[in-house]
Design a protein around this motif. Structure first.
Motif, PDB file in Angstrom:
ATOM      1  N   ASN A  16       0.823  -1.218   0.000  1.00 32.54           N
ATOM      2  CA  ASN A  16       0.000   0.000   0.000  1.00 32.54           C
ATOM      3  C   ASN A  16       0.850   1.258   0.000  1.00 32.54           C
ATOM      4  N   GLN A  17       1.983   1.234   0.689  1.00 31.86           N
ATOM      5  CA  GLN A  17       2.911   2.370   0.663  1.00 31.86           C
ATOM      6  C   GLN A  17       3.443   2.584  -0.764  1.00 31.86           C
ATOM      7  N   LEU A  18       3.826   1.498  -1.427  1.00 32.08           N
ATOM      8  CA  LEU A  18       4.338   1.601  -2.795  1.00 32.08           C
ATOM      9  C   LEU A  18       3.249   2.058  -3.768  1.00 32.08           C
ATOM     10  N   LYS A  19       2.015   1.636  -3.544  1.00 29.27           N
ATOM     11  CA  LYS A  19       0.910   2.057  -4.406  1.00 29.27           C
ATOM     12  C   LYS A  19       0.676   3.561  -4.305  1.00 29.27           C
ATOM     13  N   GLU A  20       0.887   4.135  -3.116  1.00 23.57           N
ATOM     14  CA  GLU A  20       0.746   5.588  -2.957  1.00 23.57           C
ATOM     15  C   GLU A  20       1.755   6.332  -3.812  1.00 23.57           C
ATOM     16  N   THR A  21       2.928   5.767  -3.975  1.00 20.86           N
ATOM     17  CA  THR A  21       3.993   6.404  -4.758  1.00 20.86           C
ATOM     18  C   THR A  21       3.876   6.095  -6.244  1.00 20.86           C
ATOM     19  N   TYR A  22       3.616   4.831  -6.587  1.00 18.12           N
ATOM     20  CA  TYR A  22       3.714   4.382  -7.978  1.00 18.12           C
ATOM     21  C   TYR A  22       2.385   4.070  -8.657  1.00 18.12           C
ATOM     22  N   GLY A  23       1.294   4.026  -7.916  1.00 19.98           N
ATOM     23  CA  GLY A  23       0.017   3.631  -8.512  1.00 19.98           C
ATOM     24  C   GLY A  23      -0.128   2.125  -8.505  1.00 19.98           C
ATOM     25  N   GLU A  24      -0.847   1.599  -9.489  1.00 19.94           N
ATOM     26  CA  GLU A  24      -1.088   0.161  -9.547  1.00 19.94           C
ATOM     27  C   GLU A  24       0.224  -0.606  -9.715  1.00 19.94           C
ATOM     28  N   LEU A  25       0.290  -1.760  -9.061  1.00 17.76           N
ATOM     29  CA  LEU A  25       1.505  -2.571  -9.048  1.00 17.76           C
ATOM     30  C   LEU A  25       1.232  -3.977  -9.565  1.00 17.76           C
ATOM     31  N   MET A  26       2.301  -4.709  -9.746  1.00 14.98           N
ATOM     32  CA  MET A  26       2.243  -6.133 -10.078  1.00 14.98           C
ATOM     33  C   MET A  26       3.486  -6.801  -9.506  1.00 14.98           C
ATOM     34  N   PHE A  27       3.393  -8.100  -9.261  1.00 17.81           N
ATOM     35  CA  PHE A  27       4.543  -8.899  -8.854  1.00 17.81           C
ATOM     36  C   PHE A  27       4.834  -9.918  -9.939  1.00 17.81           C
ATOM     37  N   TYR A  28       6.120 -10.246 -10.056  1.00 20.73           N
ATOM     38  CA  TYR A  28       6.536 -11.335 -10.934  1.00 20.73           C
ATOM     39  C   TYR A  28       7.651 -12.084 -10.226  1.00 20.73           C
ATOM     40  N   GLN A  29       7.519 -13.410 -10.209  1.00 20.63           N
ATOM     41  CA  GLN A  29       8.582 -14.242  -9.664  1.00 20.63           C
ATOM     42  C   GLN A  29       9.033 -15.209 -10.731  1.00 20.63           C
ATOM     43  N   ALA A  30      10.296 -15.079 -11.105  1.00 23.24           N
ATOM     44  CA  ALA A  30      10.891 -15.933 -12.129  1.00 23.24           C
ATOM     45  C   ALA A  30      11.491 -17.162 -11.467  1.00 23.24           C
ATOM     46  N   GLY A  31      11.954 -18.068 -12.258  1.00 21.74           N
ATOM     47  CA  GLY A  31      12.528 -19.291 -11.723  1.00 21.74           C
ATOM     48  C   GLY A  31      14.027 -19.362 -11.861  1.00 21.74           C
ATOM     49  N   GLY A  32      14.648 -18.276 -12.296  1.00 14.32           N
ATOM     50  CA  GLY A  32      16.080 -18.303 -12.550  1.00 14.32           C
ATOM     51  C   GLY A  32      16.913 -17.984 -11.331  1.00 14.32           C
ATOM     52  N   CYS A  33      18.079 -17.487 -11.587  1.00 12.60           N
ATOM     53  CA  CYS A  33      18.984 -17.140 -10.493  1.00 12.60           C
ATOM     54  C   CYS A  33      18.872 -15.656 -10.184  1.00 12.60           C
ATOM     55  N   CYS A  34      19.644 -15.209  -9.243  1.00  5.27           N
ATOM     56  CA  CYS A  34      19.765 -13.792  -8.873  1.00  5.27           C
ATOM     57  C   CYS A  34      18.409 -13.184  -8.555  1.00  5.27           C
ATOM     58  N   GLU A  35      18.007 -12.128  -9.291  1.00  3.44           N
ATOM     59  CA  GLU A  35      16.744 -11.463  -8.981  1.00  3.44           C
ATOM     60  C   GLU A  35      15.536 -12.368  -9.197  1.00  3.44           C
ATOM     61  N   GLY A  36      15.684 -13.423  -9.962  1.00  5.84           N
ATOM     62  CA  GLY A  36      14.570 -14.329 -10.202  1.00  5.84           C
ATOM     63  C   GLY A  36      14.208 -15.204  -9.015  1.00  5.84           C
ATOM     64  N   THR A  37      15.071 -15.228  -8.013  1.00  8.17           N
ATOM     65  CA  THR A  37      14.791 -16.072  -6.859  1.00  8.17           C
ATOM     66  C   THR A  37      13.844 -15.401  -5.873  1.00  8.17           C
ATOM     67  N   GLN A  38      13.588 -14.112  -6.033  1.00 10.45           N
ATOM     68  CA  GLN A  38      12.702 -13.370  -5.148  1.00 10.45           C
ATOM     69  C   GLN A  38      11.617 -12.706  -5.980  1.00 10.45           C
ATOM     70  N   PRO A  39      10.444 -12.492  -5.382  1.00 13.33           N
ATOM     71  CA  PRO A  39       9.406 -11.777  -6.125  1.00 13.33           C
ATOM     72  C   PRO A  39       9.836 -10.340  -6.378  1.00 13.33           C
ATOM     73  N   GLN A  40       9.580  -9.867  -7.558  1.00 18.18           N
ATOM     74  CA  GLN A  40       9.920  -8.505  -7.942  1.00 18.18           C
ATOM     75  C   GLN A  40       8.631  -7.701  -8.076  1.00 18.18           C
ATOM     76  N   CYS A  41       8.605  -6.509  -7.518  1.00 17.53           N
ATOM     77  CA  CYS A  41       7.450  -5.627  -7.571  1.00 17.53           C
ATOM     78  C   CYS A  41       7.713  -4.538  -8.607  1.00 17.53           C
ATOM     79  N   PHE A  42       6.777  -4.389  -9.540  1.00 17.90           N
ATOM     80  CA  PHE A  42       6.896  -3.402 -10.615  1.00 17.90           C
ATOM     81  C   PHE A  42       5.624  -2.564 -10.677  1.00 17.90           C
ATOM     82  N   GLU A  43       5.718  -1.415 -11.328  1.00 23.72           N
ATOM     83  CA  GLU A  43       4.502  -0.708 -11.674  1.00 23.72           C
ATOM     84  C   GLU A  43       3.726  -1.618 -12.629  1.00 23.72           C
TER      85      GLU A  43
END
Length: 124
Positions: A16-43
């Protein structure tokens, strides 16, 4: 129906804090290494799920997409979105400048839960 996704109160507050700053959000979790091992939050619309990636649920009206291959591996598991202090892998997620990182805790569904799982949606 048994939901495949839940979130801690801390995670909901941060969303909800991020939505106040960025508006609508989405999450994506990949199956790879590095950043893909954690859910990523994007506009919302800041990342495009691939064909057959899986929408497993929503948290605070925010879609949570999972890489199709990762879903095959974790399709018998419940995801609980949480947030921790610290710098996550990759640093592309919107919470990174706040010194936070999203994390998923997994647990296997029980036999009873497996009989009544909420359906998923595939990206077409």
């Amino acid at each position: 129906m048994i939901q495949r996704l839940d979130a801690t109160e801390k995670a909901k507050e941060l969303i909800n804090q991020l939505k106040e700053t960025y508006g609508e959000l989405m999450f994506y979790q990949a199956g790879g290494c590095c950043e893909g091992t954690q859910p990523q939050c994007f506009e919302k619309g800041g990342f495009y799920p691939r064909m057959n990636d899986v929408l497993i649920g929503t948290i605070e009206d925010t879609d949570f997409w999972v890489d199709r291959d990762l879903f095959e591996y974790w399709k018998f598991s419940h995801f609980t979105l949480d947030v921790l202090d610290g710098f996550g892998a990759g640093g592309f997620s919107l919470e990174t400048p706040l010194g936070k990182t999203f994390k998923v805790h997994y647990r296997l569904f029980t036999e009873e839960e497996l009989q009544n799982l909420a359906p998923v949606k595939l990206m077409e």
